[in-house]
Design a protein around this motif. Structure first.
Motif, PDB file in Angstrom:
ATOM      1  N   HIS A 185      45.366  45.469  50.047  1.00  0.00           N
ATOM      2  CA  HIS A 185      44.916  46.626  49.187  1.00  0.00           C
ATOM      3  C   HIS A 185      43.863  47.509  50.348  1.00  0.00           C
ATOM      4  N   HIS A 186      43.855  47.215  51.571  1.00  0.00           N
ATOM      5  CA  HIS A 186      43.258  48.248  52.675  1.00  0.00           C
ATOM      6  C   HIS A 186      44.341  49.052  53.099  1.00  0.00           C
ATOM      7  N   ASP A 212      38.389  37.390  47.301  1.00  0.00           N
ATOM      8  CA  ASP A 212      39.549  37.803  47.034  1.00  0.00           C
ATOM      9  C   ASP A 212      40.755  37.068  47.759  1.00  0.00           C
ATOM     10  N   THR A 220      43.469  42.292  46.354  1.00  0.00           N
ATOM     11  CA  THR A 220      44.755  41.830  46.589  1.00  0.00           C
ATOM     12  C   THR A 220      45.031  41.076  45.249  1.00  0.00           C
ATOM     13  N   ASP A 237      36.810  36.056  52.153  1.00  0.00           N
ATOM     14  CA  ASP A 237      35.999  36.216  50.952  1.00  0.00           C
ATOM     15  C   ASP A 237      36.643  35.671  49.607  1.00  0.00           C
TER      16      ASP A 237
HETATM   17 MN   LIG Z   1      40.190  41.918  49.355  1.00  0.00          MN
END
Ligand SMILES: [Mn+2]
Length: 312
Positions: free
Chosen positions: A107-108, A25, A126, A23
């Motif tokens: 960031h998950h 990011d 991220t 994606d």
């Molecule tokens: Mn992300």
């Protein structure tokens, strides 16, 4: 974070990778870090499972994001925006982890902390973490600023999702001062659709099925084949059912080869869809999660999901 900065300063051989089906990011965090390493004169190589989706094809230095194995031996492996090693797809089997230092930046919150160093923070993207790491290492130029801005803006859905914070907006503002062009980036990401994508959207929206505050849409292999479309073309389709007033959860089911269905879940009003995804071996965030299953047809999966989604 200081440890990672020291590694970037002292190390010389870096391999960068991210999750399957990129994606914005994942592309942005890789490229922002790669361009930082380039500025510092370091050797680096980006090795991804998938080619870069069409919507990022006109971004600067995008050719650095390859699907080729590294041509040199590397000491450090950066895994970006990736909650588990299995999310890197085939990369996990193709690279040598022995005696390497794995740096996991994500960031998950479902992140499995698989790295030797783990930087996992509950921020928008991220790219936001990458900014905090690199800001004092190099002078951020227009290209790096473009990626940081793109990563934050895509993972926040154009600064509309609840993960948008004042910190994300401050960084975005600073990136604009440093040369990122919001209008141009917005056009490249959201207004450069191939015609087939919009035709596919038309078909997918006819599958809309609303049940008790949950809105489902789906895409079959056949629908994609008829238009010569691929899964990249379906990115963000799930936002349409979520946009319906009163809907708390939107689910997008994508038929993949071999009887696999990929589910993308989005929620509003504080409903936690990360928990649901985890029950199927997936993960993500409270408001955005996903998983893959085998052995269900669409109808059966919808029924099971209705049971698991708790609209509290
Ligand atoms: Mn992300």
């Amino acid at each position: 974070m200081d440890e990672v900065r020291e590694i970037i300063k002292k190390g010389d051989n870096f391999l960068l990778t991210t999750h399957i089906h990129h994606d914005g990011d994942s592309v942005a965090s890789e490229l922002a870090l790669a361009l930082t390493l380039k500025k510092l004169g370091k050797r680096f190589h980006i090795f991804n499972n998938d080619p870069v989706p069409y919507r990022y094809k006109n971004f600067p230095y995008i050719e650095l994001a390859t699907t080729q194995p590294p041509p040199f031996d590397y000491e450090f492996i950066f895994v970006l925006d990736c909650a588990s090693l299995s999310r890197t797809g085939k990369i996990r089997e193709k690279i040598n982890f022995e005696n390497k230092t794995v740096i996991n930046i994500d960031h998950h919150m479902s992140n499995e902390r698989f790295g030797d160093i783990n930087i996992v923070q509950p921020v928008s993207s991220t790219s936001e973490i990458i900014y905090d790491i690199i800001k004092d290492l190099v002078e951020i130029d227009r290209d790096i600023a473009t990626y940081i801005y793109m990563g934050i803006s895509t993972d926040t859905g154009g600064f509309r999702y609840p993960n948008t914070t004042s910190h994300s907006l401050e960084i975005a503002s600073l990136m604009v001062k440093l040369g990122a062009d919001p209008g141009k980036i917005g056009e490249l990401v959201w207004f450069t659709n191939p015609e087939r994508r919009i035709k596919l959207l038309g078909k997918v929206l006819t599958t809309l099925d609303v049940r008790d505050g949950v809105a489902f849409i789906h895409v079959t292999r056949r629908m994609m084949e008829e238009l010569g479309a691929n899964e990249d073309d379906t990115e963000e389709f799930v936002d349409f059912p979520l946009s319906i007033e009163g809907i708390k959860v939107a689910v997008f089911l994508k038929e993949r080869d071999g009887g696999v269905i990929k589910a993308s879940l989005r929620s509003k009003k504080g409903v936690n869809v990360e928990k649901v995804a985890r029950e199927f071996g997936g993960g993500g965030h409270k408001n955005a999660s996903g998983f893959e299953v085998n052995g269900y047809d669409m109808e059966k999966l919808k029924e099971v999901l209705m049971e698991k989604i708790c609209l509290s």
